[in-house]
Motif scaffolding. Structure first.
Motif, PDB file in Angstrom:
ATOM      1  N   ASN A 257       0.872  -1.172   0.000  1.00 22.21           N
ATOM      2  CA  ASN A 257       0.000   0.000   0.000  1.00 22.21           C
ATOM      3  C   ASN A 257       0.908   1.221   0.000  1.00 22.21           C
ATOM      4  O   ASN A 257       1.483   1.564   1.032  1.00 22.21           O
ATOM      5  CB  ASN A 257      -0.908  -0.028   1.230  1.00 22.21           C
ATOM      6  N   GLN A 258       1.029   1.884  -1.127  1.00 19.57           N
ATOM      7  CA  GLN A 258       1.976   2.991  -1.246  1.00 19.57           C
ATOM      8  C   GLN A 258       1.703   4.120  -0.257  1.00 19.57           C
ATOM      9  O   GLN A 258       2.615   4.828   0.149  1.00 19.57           O
ATOM     10  CB  GLN A 258       1.992   3.527  -2.674  1.00 19.57           C
ATOM     11  N   ASN A 259       0.477   4.266   0.165  1.00 17.54           N
ATOM     12  CA  ASN A 259       0.131   5.333   1.109  1.00 17.54           C
ATOM     13  C   ASN A 259       0.650   5.065   2.519  1.00 17.54           C
ATOM     14  O   ASN A 259       0.727   5.982   3.328  1.00 17.54           O
ATOM     15  CB  ASN A 259      -1.382   5.536   1.158  1.00 17.54           C
TER      16      ASN A 259
END
Length: 92
Positions: free
Chosen positions: A47-49
């Motif tokens: 999850n890049q966030n």
């Protein structure tokens, strides 16, 4: 929108974590891969966030080990406080 550079970083990190898991838990790399891919640590990493892709393979292994052994996804901060990250990451 996904950043391809981050995906590339993640793809370079994962192969460094798998042997650490295999060695530490006395399993083969295929089993270690399955263990990691089923983890909240992997979900957070991809999850890049979450920002987990900023962590080194050693730090990620430590996070994974704590999750695997204690069923909690936590990260220790530099001020010695502990944050339960899994409660703060949306849509994993």
């Amino acid at each position: 929108m996904k950043d391809k550079r981050v995906d590339t970083i993640i793809s370079l990190i994962i192969p460094q974590i798998i042997p650490l898991i295999a060695t530490h838990y006395f399993v083969d790399e295929q089993s270690a891969t399955k263990m990691f891919y089923k983890s909240k640590t992997y979900a957070a990493l991809t999850n890049q966030n979450s920002g987990f892709w900023h962590y080194s393979p050693i730090v990620l292994f430590d996070i994974f080990s704590n999750e695997y052994e204690n069923n909690e996804l936590i990260v220790s901060c530099s001020n010695d406080k502990t944050i339960k990250i899994w409660k703060r990451i949306p849509s994993l």
